[in-house]
Design a protein around this motif. Structure first.
Motif: not given
Length: 157
Positions: A34-35, A38-41, A53-55, A78-82
């Motif tokens: 979980k991020a 910001f920034p960093g992921y 909070g993004e997975e 990589v992020r979910r749902g992109q």
């Protein structure tokens, strides 16, 4: 007219991984995150930094699939749902400009022709200079401090 376009990875091969258990991910050398800043992921699909909070998944990825000595793999987020992102020609997003970037120019056979390390704010100028050579087929961008693959710059007509 700009000579390049930055392109994110296709999500199809990553999205099913988000459905796996943490144990199944670990068996594949993948970790779920979980991020928390910001920034960093940096997400290699959307070419954006994840919001808090993004997975995300951190996984090994072969980013240079070539039959040359320069075949390469490394860790990516990589992020979910992109959705895959192709930026307008010549656009360099904050995802790149806020980092120190290593650029690696390759020919059609996957052989490195040129490389450089520049502040992200200088990436556009270096890409234009690299693509001035007709021998350069594509350029890989890497986050220089961590060494991980960032994105592909492809030539545009």
């Amino acid at each position: 007219m700009p000579s390049y376009q930055l392109v994110g990875l296709q999500p199809d091969e990553f999205e099913p991984l988000f459905l796996l258990t943490d144990a199944d991910l670990k068996a594949r050398g993948i970790t779920r995150h979980k991020a928390d800043s910001f920034p960093g992921y940096p997400c290699r699909i959307s070419l954006e930094d994840a919001r808090e909070g993004e997975e995300l998944l951190l996984l090994p990825f072969e980013h240079h699939r070539t039959e040359s000595p320069y075949r390469a793999a490394g860790p990516i987020y990589v992020r979910r749902g992109q959705s895959a992102r192709s930026l307008p020609p010549g656009e360099v997003p904050p995802y790149v400009t806020r980092r120190v970037i290593s650029l690696r120019a390759y020919d059609e056979d996957g052989l490195m022709l040129e490389a450089d390390v520049v502040p992200g704010t200088s990436v556009a100028d270096r890409l234009e200079a690299m693509f001035a050579s007709d021998l350069v087929a594509y350029v890989h961008l890497h986050n220089a401090k961590q060494g991980c693959y960032s994105c592909l710059a492809r030539r545009v007509a």
